[in-house]
Design an enzyme around this catalytic site. Structure first.
Site, mmCIF file in Angstrom:
data_model
loop_
_atom_site.group_PDB
_atom_site.id
_atom_site.type_symbol
_atom_site.label_atom_id
_atom_site.label_comp_id
_atom_site.label_asym_id
_atom_site.label_seq_id
_atom_site.Cartn_x
_atom_site.Cartn_y
_atom_site.Cartn_z
ATOM 1 N N GLY A 89 0.818 -1.194 0.000
ATOM 2 C CA GLY A 89 0.000 0.000 0.000
ATOM 3 C C GLY A 89 0.852 1.245 0.000
ATOM 4 O O GLY A 89 2.086 1.182 -0.024
ATOM 5 N N SER A 90 0.188 2.405 0.037
ATOM 6 C CA SER A 90 0.897 3.676 0.050
ATOM 7 C C SER A 90 0.010 4.735 0.681
ATOM 8 O O SER A 90 -1.148 4.482 1.022
ATOM 9 C CB SER A 90 1.280 4.097 -1.383
ATOM 10 O OG SER A 90 0.121 4.398 -2.138
ATOM 11 N N GLY A 91 0.564 5.933 0.842
ATOM 12 C CA GLY A 91 -0.210 7.046 1.349
ATOM 13 C C GLY A 91 -0.625 6.927 2.800
ATOM 14 O O GLY A 91 -1.574 7.581 3.227
ATOM 15 N N SER A 92 0.069 6.092 3.576
ATOM 16 C CA SER A 92 -0.227 5.884 5.001
ATOM 17 C C SER A 92 -1.584 5.245 5.243
ATOM 18 O O SER A 92 -2.097 5.277 6.362
ATOM 19 C CB SER A 92 -0.158 7.220 5.779
ATOM 20 O OG SER A 92 1.092 7.819 5.631
ATOM 21 N N GLY A 142 -4.089 2.728 6.349
ATOM 22 C CA GLY A 142 -4.073 1.580 7.250
ATOM 23 C C GLY A 142 -2.894 1.514 8.184
ATOM 24 O O GLY A 142 -2.718 0.509 8.883
ATOM 25 N N ARG A 191 9.517 3.753 -7.489
ATOM 26 C CA ARG A 191 8.703 4.682 -8.284
ATOM 27 C C ARG A 191 9.085 6.104 -7.920
ATOM 28 O O ARG A 191 9.879 6.349 -6.998
ATOM 29 C CB ARG A 191 7.221 4.475 -7.979
ATOM 30 C CG ARG A 191 6.892 4.596 -6.499
ATOM 31 C CD ARG A 191 5.420 4.686 -6.223
ATOM 32 N NE ARG A 191 5.113 4.618 -4.796
ATOM 33 C CZ ARG A 191 5.210 5.621 -3.938
ATOM 34 N NH1 ARG A 191 5.642 6.799 -4.361
ATOM 35 N NH2 ARG A 191 4.889 5.463 -2.658
#
Length: 408
Positions: A153-156, A158, A281
């Site tokens: 995942g990304s963007g914090s 969870g 990325r």
């Protein structure tokens, strides 16, 4: 040079749009492959051609581009599709990172095992597949506080700091029940528990084995890890910056990604830098914009060069500093008014100030990147000056909640 740059999904704003624009500036034609074109406002505004495809399936992507005879590059700026893009590039015989290396890197548990095996410092961690395993893992790691997060995942999203085994179990339970991410694609099963590294956070931006610079990262209050701003370059002692650069380079080498893009997040612990995660990325959070403002280095153009098999242009053309501060949703409710934006835009050093919501929009706090509803970017001679200007401009903006005629 002519040809088509195939984008396998992308960020819905920011880097995704900028990569399509960079392709056009190079004389190339962007083509977006997506399952849902409606999520991309920029494709309509910029006239980017779109083809519908199952972007989680490499065979479906091959079918979608089989009539495109001039594919020059394949890329994605989205965390969720960089491995699929790499696999498509490999199938088409085009430049790109090793798909297996990217896939392994995206699984945070596997990434940490690979780094630890080569001596790169990472937090003590354990992977669990069932809520009943959390308490055992908690004890095995010596107790809290621990960070509990999805393995991909990304963007914090969870990610939470937990102080008891019971809190960690309750947070892990819904994460383990999710079979897909917010984009609707399958995600690896499991939740990662890792020791909390108490220290300032940084990221290192690297392209083709060359470190472009070190970014200082600012986060909101726990238990979440919402990024509230960035400063580039990071202000601090040269030996600290060098240690961060060296550790990040070792991590990229260990994961087989030296010749490609890497956004490496680290914390400066009591005994030196600790790698939190490596992302194969472009950095998000406006970091490419800060690098361009501070150094004149275009990381988006460098990403395009990488995808085309060209040598990226990374030599600085200027010297300065830049900062971004993010406007966070003030709470749950309906936007009544946005105030102070034009004032912020006129303040010293401000290069850009934007708010993405307006009257009647509904807001809901999530505790991750989705809480960001605006940003201010500044440029100055020093990191400290850029940071102060960004904070001052952000303070000028206020989003008021409530219906017209009502108090907040």
């Amino acid at each position: 040079m002519t040809g088509t740059v195939v984008l396998v999904e992308s960020n819905t704003t920011g880097n995704g749009r900028e990569l399509a624009r960079a392709a056009r500036r190079s004389g190339l034609s962007p083509l977006l492959l997506t399952t849902d074109a409606s999520r991309y406002g920029y494709v309509r505004e910029d006239g980017v051609p779109v083809r519908s495809a199952d972007t989680a399936n490499v065979d479906a992507l091959l079918e979608a581009v089989h009539t495109v005879t001039d594919v020059a590059a394949v890329a994605s700026t989205s965390e969720y599709y960089i491995d699929t893009a790499a696999a498509l590039a490999r199938k088409l015989g085009l430049p790109g990172p090793d798909p297996e290396a990217v896939r392994a890197c995206r699984d945070k548990g596997q990434q940490r095992r690979s780094l630890a095996a080569t001596g790169v410092p990472v937090p003590a961690n354990a992977r669990v597949h069932d809520p009943a395993e959390v308490a055992r893992a908690w004890n095995a790691l010596g107790g809290g506080p621990l960070v509990v997060k999805p393995v991909a995942g990304s963007g914090s999203v969870g990610v939470r700091l937990c102080h008891t085994a019971e809190e960690a179990t309750e947070h892990a339970r819904p994460l383990l029940a999710h079979a897909v991410n917010e984009r609707g694609t399958a995600m690896p099963h499991g939740v990662l528990l890792e020791a909390y590294v108490d220290g300032p956070e940084f990221s290192v931006e690297a392209v083709a084995g060359q470190v472009v610079g070190v970014t200082a990262k600012h986060l909101g209050p726990h238990p979440g890890f919402v990024e509230t701003g960035h400063d580039f370059p990071a202000d601090g002692p040269p030996d600290v910056a060098e240690a961060l650069r060296r550790t990040a380079s070792e991590a990229v080498d260990a994961l087989g990604l030296r010749d490609h893009l890497a956004h490496v997040e680290l914390r400066l612990g009591a005994h030196g830098p600790v790698v939190i995660e490596v992302n194969p990325r472009l950095a998000g959070g406006c970091i490419p914009e800060l690098v361009r403002e501070a150094l004149g280095v275009d990381l988006v153009a460098a990403a395009l060069d990488q995808a085309l098999g060209r040598t990226p242009r990374l030599a600085p053309s200027t010297e300065g500093a830049a900062a971004v501060r993010f406007l966070l949703a003030p709470g749950d409710g309906t936007v009544h008014a946005v105030e102070g934006l034009e004032r912020a835009r006129r303040m010293p050093g401000v290069r850009r100030a934007d708010v993405t919501v307006g009257p009647h929009d509904r807001l809901r706090r999530h505790g991750d990147f989705r809480d960001r509803i605006g940003s201010v970017v500044t440029r100055a001679d020093t990191p400290g000056s850029a940071a102060r200007q960004a904070v001052g401009a952000l303070d000028a903006i206020r989003v008021r909640l409530g219906q017209p005629g009502e108090e907040e």
